[in-house]
Write an enzyme that holds these catalytic residues in place. Structure first.
Site, mmCIF file in Angstrom:
data_model
loop_
_atom_site.group_PDB
_atom_site.id
_atom_site.type_symbol
_atom_site.label_atom_id
_atom_site.label_comp_id
_atom_site.label_asym_id
_atom_site.label_seq_id
_atom_site.Cartn_x
_atom_site.Cartn_y
_atom_site.Cartn_z
ATOM 1 N N VAL A 80 4.154 -6.150 7.879
ATOM 2 C CA VAL A 80 3.900 -4.709 7.840
ATOM 3 C C VAL A 80 4.062 -4.099 6.445
ATOM 4 O O VAL A 80 3.524 -3.017 6.183
ATOM 5 C CB VAL A 80 4.833 -3.993 8.842
ATOM 6 N N TYR A 81 4.755 -4.759 5.548
ATOM 7 C CA TYR A 81 5.019 -4.159 4.243
ATOM 8 C C TYR A 81 3.710 -3.908 3.487
ATOM 9 O O TYR A 81 2.942 -4.837 3.220
ATOM 10 C CB TYR A 81 5.917 -5.048 3.394
ATOM 11 N N SER A 82 3.497 -2.635 3.157
ATOM 12 C CA SER A 82 2.294 -2.209 2.440
ATOM 13 C C SER A 82 1.021 -2.741 3.102
ATOM 14 O O SER A 82 0.079 -3.167 2.431
ATOM 15 C CB SER A 82 2.353 -2.641 0.968
ATOM 16 N N GLY A 141 0.333 -5.422 4.708
ATOM 17 C CA GLY A 141 -0.001 -6.832 4.518
ATOM 18 C C GLY A 141 -0.131 -7.251 3.076
ATOM 19 O O GLY A 141 -0.138 -8.447 2.767
#
Length: 322
Positions: A59-61, A63
């Site tokens: 989920v960070y940025s 993908g």
């Protein structure tokens, strides 16, 4: 750099894990994230310092953190010598099955994460949070199958209640499924509720703790009223701490001044003094952040300092499970 076994496994990890949430294409949720070229020096410096453990999440940025993490590690390091961790649970796309820990979500998630990372496997595949809407047995059997397929070497969990984690470990043992080897929990000088049940459970079960936010979103590294771009835009972070915590921050500053080291080193050394903690996950958007984290490995706080840092803590409600 010092190394330790991850939980009760035979896997060697550096005492510091570089958290890669800081690297990715900036968006509304992560406006402070560093794009690929700006992130490159951090991977280089970490590897040069002996860091072999890197943590990210799908989920960070959106993908792009996984893409950047894979890009630089694949170029700079020998894959056999790095330990790469990622996570699954949060929403990656709108509509049904775009989030959660169903079998479909997990099987889709690991394949997409590996594609973004440009890797054949991850060393540690973690559930980002507990999913109350999916039968726990379904989640655990799917994670077992991910391990048996060779797409992950080990599995781990993140913030949840101790009873939920105990139930998961029991089900894994009862069914002969791959067992959680790590707990990525919220633990630092400003949030110590994990000391009540979760960390004793981990110690008893041979599970390693790899805490997130060991510097309390940077609050332990600067004056309480200091403002940062991340602090102003991090809505989740605003729910985690309380104004009375400023007294702990002041004690960290006092000890750091006496020792002639940074506040970050003191705060991290306190976390690492807990024998259940294997490798705190640190974020770095400036190279000095990374240098401080590496230096903290060699900083030993004495009993008096540990007591002074701990005596100002006040109990609070659970924070960080959602």
């Amino acid at each position: 750099m010092e190394y330790t076994k991850l939980g009760s496994t035979g896997l060697d990890v550096s005492r510091i894990c570089l958290g890669c949430m800081s690297y990715g294409e900036a968006n509304d949720r992560w406006p402070w994230a560093l794009p690929a070229d700006d992130a490159k020096p951090f991977f280089s410096a970490a590897l040069d310092a002996g860091v072999n453990f890197f943590d990210t999440a799908d989920v960070y940025s959106g993908g792009t953190s996984e893409e950047i993490t894979g890009r630089w590690l694949n170029q700079m390091a020998n894959r056999d010598e790095t330990v790469v961790a990622t996570k699954v649970f949060n929403r990656m796309r709108p509509g049904p099955n775009g989030a959660g820990l169903s079998r479909k979500a997990i099987m889709t998630g690991i394949d997409h994460s590996l594609q973004r990372l440009g890797m054949d496997y991850v060393d540690l595949y973690q559930i980002h949070r507990f999913d109350p809407e999916t039968p726990l047995e379904e989640t655990l059997e799917a994670l077992h199958d991910v391990v048996k397929s060779g797409k992950a070497r080990y599995i781990g969990a993140s913030s949840m209640f101790a009873w939920q984690f105990a139930k998961a470990l029991h089900l894994q043992d009862a069914n002969g499924w791959a067992r959680f080897v790590t707990m990525q929990d919220h633990y630092n000088l400003l949030y110590r509720e994990e000391e009540r049940e979760m960390l004793p459970l981990c110690a008893d079960e041979g599970v390693g703790s790899i805490p997130w936010s060991p510097l309390a979103r940077g609050k332990l590294t600067r004056d309480w009223d200091a403002s940062t771009t991340r602090g102003e835009t991090d809505e989740f972070g605003k729910t985690l701490y309380q104004d009375s915590d400023r007294h702990i921050v002041e004690k960290v500053a006092e000890i750091a001044d006496k020792r002639g080291v940074s506040r970050a080193q003191v705060a991290l050394a306190w976390v690492m003094a807990n024998p259940v903690v294997d490798s705190p996950i640190i974020g770095a958007t400036k190279l000095e952040h990374l240098h401080d984290a590496v230096a903290a490995v060699d900083l030993q706080l004495d009993d008096r300092e540990l007591a002074e840092l701990g005596e100002r803590y006040s109990p609070r409600g659970i924070a960080g499970h959602r």
